[in-house]
Design an enzyme around this catalytic site. Structure first.
Site, short mmCIF file in Angstrom:
data_model
loop_
_atom_site.label_atom_id
_atom_site.label_comp_id
_atom_site.label_asym_id
_atom_site.label_seq_id
_atom_site.Cartn_x
_atom_site.Cartn_y
_atom_site.Cartn_z
N LYS A 115 0.82 -1.21 0.00
CA LYS A 115 0.00 0.00 0.00
C LYS A 115 0.85 1.26 0.00
O LYS A 115 0.46 2.27 -0.58
CB LYS A 115 -0.98 -0.02 1.17
CG LYS A 115 -2.15 -0.96 0.86
CD LYS A 115 -3.04 -1.20 2.04
CE LYS A 115 -4.05 -2.31 1.73
NZ LYS A 115 -4.67 -2.81 2.96
N LYS A 197 -7.80 -16.37 -12.17
CA LYS A 197 -9.13 -16.54 -11.59
C LYS A 197 -9.96 -15.28 -11.80
O LYS A 197 -9.44 -14.24 -12.14
CB LYS A 197 -9.08 -16.76 -10.08
CG LYS A 197 -7.88 -17.42 -9.51
CD LYS A 197 -8.01 -17.53 -7.99
CE LYS A 197 -7.44 -16.35 -7.25
NZ LYS A 197 -7.73 -16.32 -5.83
N LYS A 200 -11.74 -8.99 -8.75
CA LYS A 200 -12.35 -7.67 -8.77
C LYS A 200 -11.55 -6.69 -9.60
O LYS A 200 -12.10 -5.84 -10.29
CB LYS A 200 -12.43 -7.13 -7.35
CG LYS A 200 -13.73 -7.44 -6.69
CD LYS A 200 -13.79 -6.84 -5.30
CE LYS A 200 -14.85 -7.58 -4.51
NZ LYS A 200 -14.81 -7.33 -3.09
#
Ligand code: TRP
Length: 334
Positions: A115, A197, A200
């Site tokens: 982050k 996969k 989002k």
């Protein structure tokens, strides 16, 4: 006497719009657990403030997470389904735990480093102590099991460290929380473009969302990667065709799957027909969930009651733990 159920806790980030991977990977796990365990499932609205200080969309996102999980079978009568910010004891425990969490170990956390890299202009203390807040969420209910994905393993390891440190310093209050999943039933749902996969953040056209409308579902499925079909009988399937059969196994009947298996093995398969069938079965699977989500979202009063009921259950458990915590710490002056 009835045996006391073991305690399960997990948090769900309110980032909205669940996809098929979340459904088969996580929510189905929760729905199964609610029958066997005492479950606390929490919408992690406070955690989202570490990266999203703008709260304009928070309420809508929280509502969506609640509605989507309930539409998928999570039952607010069976579990405590609540918002993190409604449980004030979380903040208190977080504060105590912060006194035991060292800057060095927090800075080493992978998610923190990621982050910082992604958002170097907002490296706030909340971001640094994200795993401490997560620990507070978990041990506030003295939970034993935490159903989470691989990406949360380090946070869980830290939760064990902090819980043990507390116990060591002030006396045994907390069990060691462990990761939990029903191994066999955890399905990795492949994306429609044959790469990785459903997710989002990556290719949204290759991911089926529970909020997609029927036409969008059809469009996405019809675009799934195929080829001109096998030329020799009984040849192994390439990965992207395996993936399509895996998606079929989630929503199609055994007869449908067998028919296309036979067509594949005899080289008579028509992928156009297969995808049309898969698209219709996906629509039949997703549409009822989507309609339920919409109905739940329409009913603001109902949502409020669900959150209140969840907060009541979570608050009761939190109050009991915090009494023990203050006592163990010697903060009970009268
Ligand atoms: N950090 C978790 C995630 O990103 C969300 C979360 C918050 C959580 N509190 C938790 C998960 C407690 C498990 C237990 O998905």
């Amino acid at each position: 006497m009835e045996k006391k159920k073991e305690i399960v806790m997990s948090g769900i980030r309110p980032t909205g719009f669940l996809h098929l991977g979340n459904y088969f990977g996580a929510i189905r796990n929760y729905v199964k657990m609610q029958e066997e365990f005492e479950c606390f499932f929490m919408v992690a609205d406070l955690h989202s403030l570490t990266t999203h200080p703008d709260t304009k969309e928070l309420k809508a996102n929280v509502h969506r997470v609640l509605a989507e999980n309930i539409a998928c079978g999570l039952d607010p009568d069976k579990v405590a389904f609540y918002c993190q910010s409604h449980i004030h004891e979380t903040a208190e425990l977080y504060l105590y735990l912060n006194m035991m969490a060292y800057k060095g170990e927090l800075e080493k956390t992978t998610t923190f480093k990621d982050k910082v890299r992604q958002n170097p202009e907002n490296v706030n203390a909340g971001l640094l102590t994200y795993p401490v807040l997560q620990t507070a969420d978990i041990i506030l209910h003295r939970a034993k099991y935490v159903p989470v994905g691989k990406d949360q393993e380090q946070h869980l390891e830290m939760a064990r460290t902090f819980a043990n440190r507390f116990n060591h310093r002030y006396g045994d209050v907390f069990p060691e929380p462990q990761a939990f999943n029903y191994n066999q039933s955890l399905v990795k749902v492949p994306s429609l473009d044959g790469a990785g996969k459903m997710s989002k953040s990556e290719n949204q056209m290759a991911t089926l969302y529970l909020a997609d409308n029927d036409d969008m579902i059809r469009k996405k499925v019809m675009k799934a990667k195929t080829d001109s079909g096998p030329t020799e009988k009984n040849t192994p399937k390439p990965d992207y065709i395996e993936n399509i059969f895996l998606l079929m196994s989630l929503v199609c009947t055994p007869e449908t799957i067998q028919r296309f298996e036979e067509d594949y093995n005899s080289c008579t398969i028509r992928y156009g027909d297969l995808k049309k069938q898969l698209a219709e079965d996906m629509v039949n699977f997703i549409a009822p969930i989507r309609n339920k989500v919409d109905a739940i979202l329409q009913d603001e009063e109902g949502l409020k009651q669900i959150m209140q009921k969840g907060a009541e259950k979570a608050n009761k458990s939190a109050a009991e733990t915090m009494k023990q915590v203050r006592q163990a710490m010697g903060l009970n002056y009268f």
